[in-house]
Design a protein around this motif. Structure first.
Motif, PDB file in Angstrom:
ATOM      1  N   ASP A 510       7.928   0.799   9.093  1.00 59.11           N
ATOM      2  CA  ASP A 510       7.067  -0.457   8.683  1.00 59.11           C
ATOM      3  C   ASP A 510       6.211  -0.062   8.609  1.00 59.11           C
ATOM      4  OD1 ASP A 510       7.298   0.911  11.255  1.00 59.11           O
ATOM      5  OD2 ASP A 510       6.325  -1.474  11.714  1.00 59.11           O
ATOM      6  N   SER A 511       4.746  -0.923   8.063  1.00 52.96           N
ATOM      7  CA  SER A 511       3.735  -0.432   8.015  1.00 52.96           C
ATOM      8  C   SER A 511       2.789  -1.469   8.810  1.00 52.96           C
ATOM      9  CB  SER A 511       3.295  -1.721   6.717  1.00 52.96           C
ATOM     10  OG  SER A 511       1.709  -1.451   6.506  1.00 52.96           O
ATOM     11  N   LYS A 512       1.938  -0.537   9.127  1.00 62.34           N
ATOM     12  CA  LYS A 512       0.788  -0.738  10.739  1.00 62.34           C
ATOM     13  C   LYS A 512       0.521  -2.217  10.392  1.00 62.34           C
ATOM     14  CE  LYS A 512       3.465   0.875  13.232  1.00 62.34           C
ATOM     15  NZ  LYS A 512       4.864   0.426  14.496  1.00 62.34           N
ATOM     16  N   ASP A 513      -0.022  -2.006   8.912  1.00 63.04           N
ATOM     17  CA  ASP A 513      -1.176  -2.874   8.140  1.00 63.04           C
ATOM     18  C   ASP A 513      -0.876  -4.710   7.600  1.00 63.04           C
ATOM     19  OD1 ASP A 513      -3.023  -4.130   7.104  1.00 63.04           O
ATOM     20  OD2 ASP A 513      -4.021  -2.128   5.587  1.00 63.04           O
ATOM     21  N   PRO A 514      -1.054  -5.145   8.542  1.00 63.75           N
ATOM     22  CA  PRO A 514      -0.573  -7.083   8.268  1.00 63.75           C
ATOM     23  C   PRO A 514      -1.419  -7.854   7.175  1.00 63.75           C
ATOM     24  CG  PRO A 514      -1.901  -6.928  10.442  1.00 63.75           C
ATOM     25  CD  PRO A 514      -1.936  -5.321   9.831  1.00 63.75           C
ATOM     26  N   THR A 515      -2.249  -6.987   7.099  1.00 61.73           N
ATOM     27  CA  THR A 515      -3.178  -7.678   5.158  1.00 61.73           C
ATOM     28  C   THR A 515      -2.468  -7.178   4.157  1.00 61.73           C
ATOM     29  OG1 THR A 515      -4.198  -5.400   5.504  1.00 61.73           O
ATOM     30  CG2 THR A 515      -6.103  -7.104   6.986  1.00 61.73           C
ATOM     31  N   LEU A 516      -1.880  -6.279   4.806  1.00 63.65           N
ATOM     32  CA  LEU A 516      -0.398  -6.415   3.340  1.00 63.65           C
ATOM     33  C   LEU A 516      -0.023  -7.122   2.913  1.00 63.65           C
ATOM     34  CD1 LEU A 516      -0.472  -2.198   3.248  1.00 63.65           C
ATOM     35  CD2 LEU A 516      -2.338  -3.464   1.716  1.00 63.65           C
ATOM     36  N   MET A 518       3.068  -6.556   1.530  1.00 60.58           N
ATOM     37  CA  MET A 518       4.219  -5.832   2.075  1.00 60.58           C
ATOM     38  C   MET A 518       4.307  -4.771   3.642  1.00 60.58           C
ATOM     39  SD  MET A 518       5.422  -2.750  -0.398  1.00 60.58           S
ATOM     40  CE  MET A 518       4.337  -1.578   0.003  1.00 60.58           C
ATOM     41  N   SER A 519       5.161  -5.712   4.398  1.00 59.87           N
ATOM     42  CA  SER A 519       5.087  -5.354   5.332  1.00 59.87           C
ATOM     43  C   SER A 519       6.321  -3.637   5.673  1.00 59.87           C
ATOM     44  CB  SER A 519       6.101  -5.882   6.614  1.00 59.87           C
ATOM     45  OG  SER A 519       7.111  -6.399   6.629  1.00 59.87           O
ATOM     46  N   CYS A 520       7.121  -3.298   4.483  1.00 59.49           N
ATOM     47  CA  CYS A 520       7.862  -2.365   5.267  1.00 59.49           C
ATOM     48  C   CYS A 520       8.544  -1.721   3.300  1.00 59.49           C
ATOM     49  CB  CYS A 520       9.078  -2.777   5.492  1.00 59.49           C
ATOM     50  SG  CYS A 520      10.732  -1.374   6.082  1.00 59.49           S
ATOM     51  N   PRO A 521       8.102  -0.587   3.211  1.00 56.37           N
ATOM     52  CA  PRO A 521       7.253   0.762   3.688  1.00 56.37           C
ATOM     53  C   PRO A 521       5.893   0.226   3.562  1.00 56.37           C
ATOM     54  CG  PRO A 521       8.755   1.137   1.292  1.00 56.37           C
ATOM     55  CD  PRO A 521       8.855  -0.076   1.476  1.00 56.37           C
ATOM     56  N   PRO A 522       5.258   0.625   3.981  1.00 53.86           N
ATOM     57  CA  PRO A 522       3.775   1.509   3.387  1.00 53.86           C
ATOM     58  C   PRO A 522       3.239   1.984   2.334  1.00 53.86           C
ATOM     59  CG  PRO A 522       4.409   2.788   5.815  1.00 53.86           C
ATOM     60  CD  PRO A 522       5.611   2.254   5.725  1.00 53.86           C
ATOM     61  N   PRO A 523       2.446   2.078   1.682  1.00 56.07           N
ATOM     62  CA  PRO A 523       1.902   1.474   0.436  1.00 56.07           C
ATOM     63  C   PRO A 523       2.728   3.186  -0.272  1.00 56.07           C
ATOM     64  CG  PRO A 523       0.715   0.334   1.068  1.00 56.07           C
ATOM     65  CD  PRO A 523       1.226   0.559   1.789  1.00 56.07           C
ATOM     66  N   ALA A 524       2.252   3.892   0.732  1.00 58.31           N
ATOM     67  CA  ALA A 524       1.840   5.044   0.329  1.00 58.31           C
ATOM     68  C   ALA A 524       3.670   5.784   0.064  1.00 58.31           C
ATOM     69  CB  ALA A 524       1.707   6.482   1.078  1.00 58.31           C
ATOM     70  N   PHE A 525       4.244   5.678   0.404  1.00 59.98           N
ATOM     71  CA  PHE A 525       5.896   5.192   0.559  1.00 59.98           C
ATOM     72  C   PHE A 525       6.781   5.017  -1.325  1.00 59.98           C
ATOM     73  CE2 PHE A 525       5.182   6.378   4.792  1.00 59.98           C
ATOM     74  CZ  PHE A 525       6.109   7.116   5.266  1.00 59.98           C
ATOM     75  N   VAL A 526       5.695   4.156  -2.227  1.00 60.69           N
ATOM     76  CA  VAL A 526       6.105   3.789  -2.742  1.00 60.69           C
ATOM     77  C   VAL A 526       5.340   4.001  -4.067  1.00 60.69           C
ATOM     78  CG1 VAL A 526       8.202   1.790  -2.111  1.00 60.69           C
ATOM     79  CG2 VAL A 526       5.753   1.626  -2.541  1.00 60.69           C
ATOM     80  N   GLU A 527       4.280   4.892  -3.750  1.00 59.78           N
ATOM     81  CA  GLU A 527       3.526   5.616  -5.247  1.00 59.78           C
ATOM     82  C   GLU A 527       3.810   6.475  -5.579  1.00 59.78           C
ATOM     83  OE1 GLU A 527      -0.101   7.402  -3.124  1.00 59.78           O
ATOM     84  OE2 GLU A 527      -0.716   5.244  -2.630  1.00 59.78           O
ATOM     85  N   PRO A 528       4.264   6.417  -7.497  1.00 60.52           N
ATOM     86  CA  PRO A 528       4.947   7.017  -7.678  1.00 60.52           C
ATOM     87  C   PRO A 528       4.667   8.587  -7.536  1.00 60.52           C
ATOM     88  CG  PRO A 528       3.568   5.486  -8.880  1.00 60.52           C
ATOM     89  CD  PRO A 528       2.599   6.186  -8.087  1.00 60.52           C
TER      90      PRO A 528
END
Length: 632
Positions: A510-516, A518-528
């Motif tokens: 889960d992502s700890k940033d509530p402003t995004l 997307m709450s799962c996963p954090p954006p870094a986990f789906v970067e190309p």
């Protein structure tokens, strides 16, 4: 308020409310009929009798033609002097009381220049007069109020009380509390309770509640800076000491907001409304209420209103913890309005009867309009008890803050051990099911304890003993079950590699940033670039399984597009009632399976996993999890 025929007599503005001419005209038009602006004697008698003794000498300022003095006189308070600036009303009141109440006097007098000697009275009673005078915060008005309050202080004896009935608007509370606390008086604000019949009126008297200010005159102590501020929230409640005038004002404001909410709920539904009821002693939340209206339910005599007590530990379930779930619960219960009540951890509850007694008065204020005043309100629950919650451990993590590990009882009477981060107290971070302890010694001991507790406990089930074994076959979340079902895509699931390259890679972070969005996963986990690294350590026939929770449709499309570049074959399994989508990603489009092929392979995998000696949850059918899988 006054009846419809007299609505034109009510002041149109606060300026009118404070005007002598206005009140002269008002009393001439209204004649001899009493006008109870801030509630009747029955509404106020609890507070009046608490703070005025029958033999005390009482001065009523701005008496108007209210029946309050007469009713106090008739129950034994006979040393009463009434003053008002209106000659018309004083004449009326003298005529009305001359023969029936000979010891009560009415005098035309300006309360800012009273003619009484110092320390003449033990009580000065003010019903709405301060509100009528203090219409704004202009210099002229404040000077007038200063003179009025100074006169109140002058004519009161030490130990005497200024008892002011008021709507406690912010500027009035600030002025009264500020003036008397500076003088070294004790300041108490007492909320006036209303009768149940008045609470259930379709048109309540005021959306603002009525308060009594009780200002007690102390003998001045040179050099003392002691200030006492207290709030009494209910008629017979214990006063709560507050640290400052600001805290007192905030507490009053909260009660006004609650009263406004209640009045709005009596007129019509407000959508999804929730509120906390706090302990009067500690101020900590004790109950969380959600008000759910079902406008499609046809009204009958008995289906206006019900209260549903959520068993402890089950407030996180979809049916109780999500708005859609509560709507479904309300519809199935068949009431026009259902209030769900969640019990807070860290609070003690003695069972359903004591909760019902504690909540009855408060929840009646949230009843819908049109409900008969004498109707009993049913209290509902699952299985008729309040559930079991036992805290096993509580601590504070430097990363996630305060957390608790607790055992709670589910609807099948089995116990579950849960990790809860108190920053998100309605989210179960992790959950395990406990196995029933069948050892003879433990059973015997617990039977004995059970027998001992049966008379006092709300539930016949005891919390698990320490050291209870964990059911390793249990998966708590639907999305976890779907992720495991994705192993079906492997050609040979018996031979999983535990070193690179891997047959299976799973992400459920889960992502700890509530402003995004997307709450799962954090954006870094789906970067190309990161997805290419995942691809590089996966076997050619392997599967990458990802839990995606994304409410932003544009962001979700972008994530899916990046995944398709790295993994040309992409299946999706949406989780019903949740935002979660489980993605099964593979390297080669040639590996694509039809739905019948998937279901056959799922059954084969399930037979393998069910081999003797392996724990397996019989309620979990792999092929059912894959029936709705689609290719992206």
């Amino acid at each position: 308020m006054a009846g419809g025929g007299n609505m034109n007599l009510l002041p149109k503005s606060s300026k009118e409310f404070g005007s002598v001419d206005y009140w002269e005209k008002f009393f001439q038009q209204r004649g001899k009929k009493a006008f109870e602006w801030y509630g009747t004697y029955l509404d106020l008698c609890g507070v009046l009798h608490k703070y005025i003794k029958p033999r005390e000498k009482v001065l009523v300022i701005g008496c108007g033609n209210s029946e309050l003095s007469e009713q106090l006189y008739d129950v034994g308070y006979q040393d009463i002097v009434n003053i008002d600036i209106s000659e018309v009303v004083i004449k009326q009141m003298k005529e009305r009381n001359a023969s029936r109440r000979p010891r009560m006097s009415f005098l035309k007098m300006d309360m800012t220049q009273m003619e009484f000697p110092d320390a003449s009275f033990q009580v000065v009673l003010d019903k709405g007069t301060l509100d009528a005078v203090l219409t704004d915060e202009e210099e002229k008005t404040l000077q007038l109020v200063d003179r009025m309050l100074a006169e109140v202080g002058r004519v009161l004896q030490v130990g005497g009380r200024y008892l002011c009935i008021s709507l406690a608007q912010a500027h009035i509370l600030k002025k009264a509390v500020g003036h008397f606390s500076r003088e070294g008086w004790m300041v108490r604000v007492h909320q006036v309770a209303h009768s149940r019949d008045q609470v259930l009126e379709a048109e309540p008297q005021f959306s603002l509640p009525v308060f009594a200010f009780i200002m007690t005159k102390f003998r001045p102590v040179p050099g003392s800076a002691l200030q006492i501020f207290e709030l009494c929230a209910q008629e017979q409640g214990k006063p709560v000491r507050l640290e400052s005038a600001e805290q007192l004002a905030e507490a009053v404001r909260e009660r006004q907001q609650y009263a406004w909410l209640c009045s709005q709920l009596r007129k019509a539904g407000l959508g999804n409304v929730s509120l906390d009821l706090c302990s009067g002693d500690t101020g900590e939340p004790r109950y969380t209420l959600h008000v759910v209206d079902s406008p499609t339910v046809k009204p009958t005599r008995d289906n206006h209103f019900a209260i549903f007590i959520i068993p402890q530990g089950r407030e996180t379930e979809w049916l109780f913890g999500m708005e859609e779930g509560r709507k479904q619960l309300a519809a199935s219960a068949g009431f026009r309005r259902l209030i769900t009540v969640a019990l807070h951890r860290g609070q003690q509850y003695d069972g359903m009867d004591s909760i019902q007694a504690e909540l009855s008065a408060r929840v009646m204020e949230l009843a819908p309009a049109g409900m008969p005043s004498q109707q009993k309100v049913p209290f509902l629950s699952v299985g008729g008890d309040i559930g079991v919650r036992a805290v096993q451990h509580q601590d504070c993590s430097p990363l996630s803050g305060e957390y608790v590990i607790e055992d709670v009882q589910g609807d099948d009477r089995r116990f579950f051990r849960r990790l809860i981060f108190l920053s998100s107290r309605n989210v179960v971070q992790s959950e395990a099911r406990l196995l029933k302890d069948a050892s003879h010694r433990v059973q015997k001991k617990r039977k004995k304890e059970k027998k001992k507790q049966r008379s006092t406990s709300a539930s016949e089930d005891l919390p698990p003993a320490p050291g209870q074994p964990i059911d390793k076959s249990y998966l708590c979340c639907e999305h976890h079950k779907a992720m495991i079902a994705g192993l079906t895509l492997l050609r040979n699931p018996e031979q999983l590699l535990a070193r690179p390259p891997y047959d299976v890679i799973m992400f459920d972070v889960d992502s700890k940033d509530p402003t995004l969005g997307m709450s799962c996963p954090p954006p870094a986990f789906v970067e190309p670039s990161f997805l290419q690294k995942v691809r590089s350590i996966l076997t050619p026939e392997g599967v990458f399984i990802l839990n995606l929770v994304c409410r932003d449709s544009g962001l979700k499309d972008s994530v899916l597009a990046d995944l398709k570049v790295a993994f040309p074959l992409l299946y999706v399994r949406r989780i019903e009632g949740e935002v979660n989508e489980i993605l099964f990603c593979q390297l080669s489009p040639e590996q694509k399976l039809t739905t019948p092929q998937l279901l056959d392979m799922a059954q084969t995998l399930e037979r393998t996993l069910k081999k003797p000696g392996r724990a397996w949850d019989d309620t979990y059918i792999l092929s059912d999890m894959l029936k709705t899988v689609k290719i992206v």
